[in-house]
Design a protein around this motif. Structure first.
Motif, PDB file in Angstrom:
ATOM      1  N   SER A  32       0.810  -1.226   0.000  1.00 22.86           N
ATOM      2  CA  SER A  32       0.000   0.000   0.000  1.00 22.86           C
ATOM      3  C   SER A  32       0.835   1.264   0.000  1.00 22.86           C
ATOM      4  CB  SER A  32      -0.935   0.011   1.205  1.00 22.86           C
ATOM      5  OG  SER A  32      -1.922  -0.972   1.032  1.00 22.86           O
ATOM      6  N   GLY A  33       2.003   1.220   0.585  1.00 22.89           N
ATOM      7  CA  GLY A  33       2.850   2.409   0.584  1.00 22.89           C
ATOM      8  C   GLY A  33       3.220   2.853  -0.815  1.00 22.89           C
ATOM      9  N   ARG A  34       3.503   1.905  -1.669  1.00 31.25           N
ATOM     10  CA  ARG A  34       3.943   2.221  -3.028  1.00 31.25           C
ATOM     11  C   ARG A  34       2.776   2.321  -4.017  1.00 31.25           C
ATOM     12  NH1 ARG A  34       8.269  -1.268  -6.583  1.00 31.25           N
ATOM     13  NH2 ARG A  34       8.420   0.222  -8.278  1.00 31.25           N
ATOM     14  N   TRP A  35       1.724   1.560  -3.799  1.00 29.74           N
ATOM     15  CA  TRP A  35       0.634   1.449  -4.753  1.00 29.74           C
ATOM     16  C   TRP A  35      -0.710   1.869  -4.156  1.00 29.74           C
ATOM     17  CZ3 TRP A  35       2.518   0.712  -9.415  1.00 29.74           C
ATOM     18  CH2 TRP A  35       3.725   0.017  -9.551  1.00 29.74           C
ATOM     19  N   VAL A 104       1.421 -10.340  -4.162  1.00 30.95           N
ATOM     20  CA  VAL A 104       2.203  -9.583  -5.144  1.00 30.95           C
ATOM     21  C   VAL A 104       1.855 -10.034  -6.564  1.00 30.95           C
ATOM     22  CG1 VAL A 104       4.536  -9.184  -6.038  1.00 30.95           C
ATOM     23  CG2 VAL A 104       4.094  -9.022  -3.587  1.00 30.95           C
ATOM     24  N   GLU A 105       1.751 -11.341  -6.790  1.00 33.63           N
ATOM     25  CA  GLU A 105       1.426 -11.858  -8.123  1.00 33.63           C
ATOM     26  C   GLU A 105       0.049 -11.393  -8.585  1.00 33.63           C
ATOM     27  OE1 GLU A 105       1.921 -16.030  -7.532  1.00 33.63           O
ATOM     28  OE2 GLU A 105       4.109 -15.878  -7.491  1.00 33.63           O
ATOM     29  N   GLN A 106      -0.913 -11.409  -7.679  1.00 31.62           N
ATOM     30  CA  GLN A 106      -2.267 -10.995  -8.057  1.00 31.62           C
ATOM     31  C   GLN A 106      -2.353  -9.482  -8.283  1.00 31.62           C
ATOM     32  OE1 GLN A 106      -4.416 -13.314  -8.961  1.00 31.62           O
ATOM     33  NE2 GLN A 106      -2.806 -14.757  -8.370  1.00 31.62           N
ATOM     34  N   VAL A 107      -1.644  -8.708  -7.489  1.00 28.80           N
ATOM     35  CA  VAL A 107      -1.599  -7.258  -7.707  1.00 28.80           C
ATOM     36  C   VAL A 107      -0.903  -6.971  -9.038  1.00 28.80           C
ATOM     37  CG1 VAL A 107      -0.594  -5.092  -6.868  1.00 28.80           C
ATOM     38  CG2 VAL A 107      -1.784  -6.609  -5.282  1.00 28.80           C
ATOM     39  N   ALA A 108       0.131  -7.721  -9.355  1.00 24.68           N
ATOM     40  CA  ALA A 108       0.808  -7.551 -10.643  1.00 24.68           C
ATOM     41  C   ALA A 108      -0.163  -7.827 -11.791  1.00 24.68           C
ATOM     42  CB  ALA A 108       2.014  -8.482 -10.724  1.00 24.68           C
ATOM     43  N   HIS A 109      -0.974  -8.848 -11.629  1.00 24.72           N
ATOM     44  CA  HIS A 109      -1.975  -9.157 -12.655  1.00 24.72           C
ATOM     45  C   HIS A 109      -2.969  -7.989 -12.787  1.00 24.72           C
ATOM     46  CE1 HIS A 109      -4.197 -11.785 -15.292  1.00 24.72           C
ATOM     47  NE2 HIS A 109      -5.291 -11.600 -14.584  1.00 24.72           N
ATOM     48  N   LEU A 110      -3.402  -7.451 -11.668  1.00 25.77           N
ATOM     49  CA  LEU A 110      -4.320  -6.313 -11.654  1.00 25.77           C
ATOM     50  C   LEU A 110      -3.722  -5.109 -12.377  1.00 25.77           C
ATOM     51  CD1 LEU A 110      -6.778  -4.607 -10.340  1.00 25.77           C
ATOM     52  CD2 LEU A 110      -5.152  -4.183  -8.505  1.00 25.77           C
TER      53      LEU A 110
END
Length: 126
Positions: A32-35, A104-110
């Motif tokens: 959340s800090g970065r994104w 992380v993988e799912q956020v990357a997909h998003l």
């Protein structure tokens, strides 16, 4: 006479599911800090097991998590599946690392990015 072995105030009283929820929340907080702007409307959830009907891109493997894009009034959602993550981890200490990797993988997909772009500390081997 039967009663509680542990008072509700000690950490050991929490269930495995509660502790897993905390691991996923920690993983989300770390990103959340970065994104924060990109993740503002995203819902994160934990379910025990994935549904029995696999997604078209899943070829026999048990998913550890899934990304569901926004649909109608529903916001985008990322779900982490607790039991498959716990089963896949070789040691109990690895559950947190694996949960972090799944998030992380799912956020990357998003975000349509690589996991390494989302989190430079991403460990593909987790």
């Amino acid at each position: 006479m039967r009663g509680q072995l542990l008072p509700r105030t000690v950490p050991a009283w929490r269930s495995r599911a509660d502790r897993f929820d905390d691991l996923v929340l920690d993983a989300v907080d770390r990103l959340s800090g970065r994104w924060s702007r990109e993740l503002d409307d995203v819902e994160f959830a934990v379910e025990d097991v994935p549904p029995s009907d696999p997604a078209p891109w899943e070829h026999g493997e048990v998913p550890l998590g899934r990304f569901f894009p926004a649909e109608g009034t529903l916001p985008p959602r990322i779900v982490v599946y607790r039991r498959p993550v716990e089963t896949r981890a070789a040691e109990p200490q690895e559950i947190g690392e694996l949960a972090q990797s799944v998030v992380v993988e799912q956020v990357a997909h998003l975000l349509n990015l690589t996991p390494e772009e989302v989190d430079p500390r991403y460990n593909r081997d987790s």
